[in-house]
Design an enzyme around this catalytic site. Structure first.
Site, PDB file in Angstrom:
ATOM      1  N   ARG A  98       0.861  -1.185   0.000  1.00 53.72           N
ATOM      2  CA  ARG A  98       0.000   0.000   0.000  1.00 53.72           C
ATOM      3  C   ARG A  98       0.904   1.243   0.000  1.00 53.72           C
ATOM      4  O   ARG A  98       1.759   1.390   0.879  1.00 53.72           O
ATOM      5  CB  ARG A  98      -0.893  -0.012   1.249  1.00 53.72           C
ATOM      6  CG  ARG A  98      -1.713   1.241   1.410  1.00 53.72           C
ATOM      7  CD  ARG A  98      -2.691   1.180   2.586  1.00 53.72           C
ATOM      8  NE  ARG A  98      -3.391   2.444   2.666  1.00 53.72           N
ATOM      9  CZ  ARG A  98      -3.251   3.335   3.656  1.00 53.72           C
ATOM     10  NH1 ARG A  98      -2.492   3.071   4.701  1.00 53.72           N
ATOM     11  NH2 ARG A  98      -3.898   4.472   3.613  1.00 53.72           N
ATOM     12  N   HIS A 142      -2.725  11.112   0.785  1.00 52.24           N
ATOM     13  CA  HIS A 142      -2.164  10.876   2.119  1.00 52.24           C
ATOM     14  C   HIS A 142      -1.528  12.197   2.565  1.00 52.24           C
ATOM     15  O   HIS A 142      -0.327  12.282   2.832  1.00 52.24           O
ATOM     16  CB  HIS A 142      -1.163   9.721   2.092  1.00 52.24           C
ATOM     17  CG  HIS A 142      -0.898   9.102   3.437  1.00 52.24           C
ATOM     18  ND1 HIS A 142      -1.093   7.765   3.710  1.00 52.24           N
ATOM     19  CD2 HIS A 142      -0.445   9.633   4.599  1.00 52.24           C
ATOM     20  CE1 HIS A 142      -0.764   7.501   4.965  1.00 52.24           C
ATOM     21  NE2 HIS A 142      -0.351   8.628   5.535  1.00 52.24           N
ATOM     22  N   GLU A 187      -7.263   8.854   6.239  1.00 51.25           N
ATOM     23  CA  GLU A 187      -7.490   9.524   7.519  1.00 51.25           C
ATOM     24  C   GLU A 187      -7.946  10.976   7.379  1.00 51.25           C
ATOM     25  O   GLU A 187      -7.235  11.914   7.811  1.00 51.25           O
ATOM     26  CB  GLU A 187      -6.221   9.444   8.387  1.00 51.25           C
ATOM     27  CG  GLU A 187      -5.721   8.029   8.608  1.00 51.25           C
ATOM     28  CD  GLU A 187      -4.525   7.948   9.554  1.00 51.25           C
ATOM     29  OE1 GLU A 187      -4.000   8.993   9.964  1.00 51.25           O
ATOM     30  OE2 GLU A 187      -4.121   6.818   9.890  1.00 51.25           O
ATOM     31  N   ASN A 313      -7.375   2.136   9.923  1.00 54.98           N
ATOM     32  CA  ASN A 313      -6.054   2.299  10.530  1.00 54.98           C
ATOM     33  C   ASN A 313      -6.236   2.277  12.038  1.00 54.98           C
ATOM     34  O   ASN A 313      -6.920   3.135  12.605  1.00 54.98           O
ATOM     35  CB  ASN A 313      -5.422   3.626  10.103  1.00 54.98           C
ATOM     36  CG  ASN A 313      -5.108   3.655   8.610  1.00 54.98           C
ATOM     37  OD1 ASN A 313      -5.236   2.646   7.910  1.00 54.98           O
ATOM     38  ND2 ASN A 313      -4.686   4.808   8.123  1.00 54.98           N
ATOM     39  N   TYR A 315      -4.346   1.905  15.878  1.00 54.70           N
ATOM     40  CA  TYR A 315      -3.118   1.906  16.680  1.00 54.70           C
ATOM     41  C   TYR A 315      -3.388   1.677  18.160  1.00 54.70           C
ATOM     42  O   TYR A 315      -2.616   1.021  18.842  1.00 54.70           O
ATOM     43  CB  TYR A 315      -2.365   3.230  16.487  1.00 54.70           C
ATOM     44  CG  TYR A 315      -1.778   3.311  15.098  1.00 54.70           C
ATOM     45  CD1 TYR A 315      -0.543   2.746  14.825  1.00 54.70           C
ATOM     46  CD2 TYR A 315      -2.498   3.888  14.047  1.00 54.70           C
ATOM     47  CE1 TYR A 315      -0.009   2.769  13.539  1.00 54.70           C
ATOM     48  CE2 TYR A 315      -1.970   3.913  12.763  1.00 54.70           C
ATOM     49  CZ  TYR A 315      -0.725   3.354  12.517  1.00 54.70           C
ATOM     50  OH  TYR A 315      -0.216   3.356  11.244  1.00 54.70           O
ATOM     51  N   GLU A 367      -3.600  -0.001   8.182  1.00 55.67           N
ATOM     52  CA  GLU A 367      -2.404   0.370   8.951  1.00 55.67           C
ATOM     53  C   GLU A 367      -2.525  -0.205  10.348  1.00 55.67           C
ATOM     54  O   GLU A 367      -3.581  -0.088  10.988  1.00 55.67           O
ATOM     55  CB  GLU A 367      -2.271   1.896   9.102  1.00 55.67           C
ATOM     56  CG  GLU A 367      -1.811   2.616   7.873  1.00 55.67           C
ATOM     57  CD  GLU A 367      -1.638   4.112   8.108  1.00 55.67           C
ATOM     58  OE1 GLU A 367      -1.376   4.532   9.256  1.00 55.67           O
ATOM     59  OE2 GLU A 367      -1.775   4.852   7.120  1.00 55.67           O
TER      60      GLU A 367
END
Ligand code: IFM
Length: 464
Positions: A98, A142, A187, A313, A315, A367
């Site tokens: 990606r 991005h 995002e 994504n 985290y 991600e």
């Protein structure tokens, strides 16, 4: 599941460590294993071959905004070293890569002429991936908006929506039958909130109403781009990538629960409701009051168009206390070098929640990964047991979501290699490959070898 370690290609490196928890999970044969990067964070060559400046090139030049005073001028020199980097991806044995296209590299001012040299770079990249048996997953935005568009209002201006749709069509015409996937935005919350409300990211503005308007323009541009790309009848599947986290109340108090619900509204429902239900969440609109975005007639229908996938994504989790007293350092959970709590269960919860609340046809973790201190050992290697454990437990969390019926399509490690971590500069390392910025030498960390061996075993299992 039976162990297939003996049928997998031998791990050639004595350092090889395994992903034990993830290995115990059954993943479908067509599940995509990948690594991810973005243009500004790795490419460098900031003004080479006709590239125009992006808002991040400009932002980095403001004193004090980047922790180590660095910028993306050189980054990982990926534009120079792309062949070596693609070989490295091939050697990891992953199915897919990606990456994002730098808008100002291919259309320097975001308007007017396209830059053939920039387009040719992505031709080489895409063809180089295909030649190595790696599927290209392309992201359009991005964050590196052409500075020339910012100069006339950036994402706060409706004109940027039109420019983005032109950009999407140009890229899709050029690469849309060679890449397997195109995501419109990465995002959008970050672009809107961190770029326009807190101002800690480019373009560094601090205006809540503007941030809300930016988020709306990003969503409209997504919907219009998807509609335009559908008309091209591409081979690529189409979607968007959101940064999401489940929001848990820190205590059972009514105040904490209400605040957690609002935070979920600001991060998740603000994007998911328009994309899948055609409206903004009423509680967030109420919270914004006069700062709520201007919505033109027909916009919500423009946004809610069918997509093939949602990229997630993930985290960490959000722990919410109404009075702001929750302290991650006292939570008892391990923290990454970003001070983000390590909480794999949150990924399962999030994916299950998304599947429950919205008709998402397919989800990818686009991600996931962690920044850790990563000292280079006396043997010249990086023994990143913490990152290896992070990947292991999060891949297992995806497996658990699959078991609970979530239509997961793949998992992508953030990141292929250490790179420019935005306002943190080069100090925070997310890569599974170490980059020595003085020499640009790449060294796979233990986590890269563990991920490689895990993927190889998955592939061996596919073959039965
Ligand atoms: O490095 C970033 C990436 O660009 C977007 N998602 C989060 C990552 C880690 O902060």
């Amino acid at each position: 599941m039976t162990s297939t370690a003996s049928t997998a290609p031998a791990a050639s490196d004595a350092r090889a460590v395994t992903l034990p928890t993830a290995s115990a999970t059954d993943f479908p044969a067509d599940f995509v294993w990948a690594v991810a990067t973005s243009a500004f964070q790795i490419e460098g060559a900031h003004d080479a071959d006709g590239k125009g400046p992006s808002i991040w090139d400009t932002f980095c030049r403001q004193p004090g905004v980047i922790a180590d005073g660095s910028n993306g001028d050189t980054a990982c020199e990926h534009v120079l070293r792309w062949e070596q980097d693609l070989d490295m991806i091939r050697d990891l044995g992953v199915d897919a890569y990606r990456f994002s296209v730098s808008w100002p590299r291919v259309r320097p001012t975001g308007d007017g002429d396209w830059n053939e040299a920039g387009l040719a770079f992505y031709d080489r990249l895409v063809d180089g991936l295909i030649a190595r048996g790696i599927k290209p997953y392309l992201t359009l935005n991005h964050w590196d908006l052409p500075q020339a568009l910012q100069d006339i209002g950036g994402w706060g201006s409706r004109a940027t929506v039109d420019r983005f749709v032109e950009y999407a069509i140009g890229i899709a015409r050029r690469y849309g039958d060679r890449v397997v996937s195109i995501a419109t935005h990465n995002e959008p919350w970050v672009v809107a909130q961190l770029g326009h409300e807190t101002g800690i990211f480019a373009p560094g503005l601090k205006d809540r109403a503007l941030a809300a308007q930016v988020s709306h323009h990003l969503l409209v541009s997504h919907g219009l781009a998807i509609t335009a790309l559908r008309a091209l009848k591409l081979k690529a599947s189409l979607g968007i990538v959101l940064n999401l986290a489940p929001m848990y109340p820190a205590t059972d108090s009514e105040a904490d629960r209400a605040q957690a619900r609002l935070e979920d509204g600001k991060l998740r429902r603000w994007y998911m409701d328009p994309l899948f239900k055609g409206h903004y969440p009423a509680d967030v609109i109420e919270m914004l009051g006069e700062d709520a975005p201007q919505v033109e007639a027909g916009d919500m229908d423009r946004i809610r168009v069918p997509i093939d996938f949602l990229g997630v994504n993930y985290y960490s989790r959000g722990m919410i206390s109404a009075d702001g007293s929750f302290d991650v350092r006292k939570s008892g959970l391990e923290l990454t070098d970003m001070d983000w709590e390590i909480y794999p269960q949150g990924l399962t919860d999030l994916l299950v929640q998304l599947h429950r609340d919205y008709p998402v046809p397919r989800l990818y973790v686009t991600e996931n990964g962690g920044a850790f201190k990563d000292p280079v050992g006396a043997d010249g290697q990086v023994h990143d047991a913490d990152r290896t454990r992070y990947l292991d437990t999060h891949i297992a969390a995806v497996g658990e979501a699959l078991r609970q019926g979530v239509p997961m399509g793949g998992y992508m490690v953030w990141s292929l290699m250490d790179n420019f971590e935005w306002a943190s500069g080069y100090a925070k390392r997310f890569g599974i490959v170490h980059v020595d910025y003085a020499t640009q030498r790449r060294t796979p960390k233990d986590s890269a070898l563990a991920y490689r061996d895990f993927v190889l075993r998955q592939r061996a299992q596919r073959r039965g």
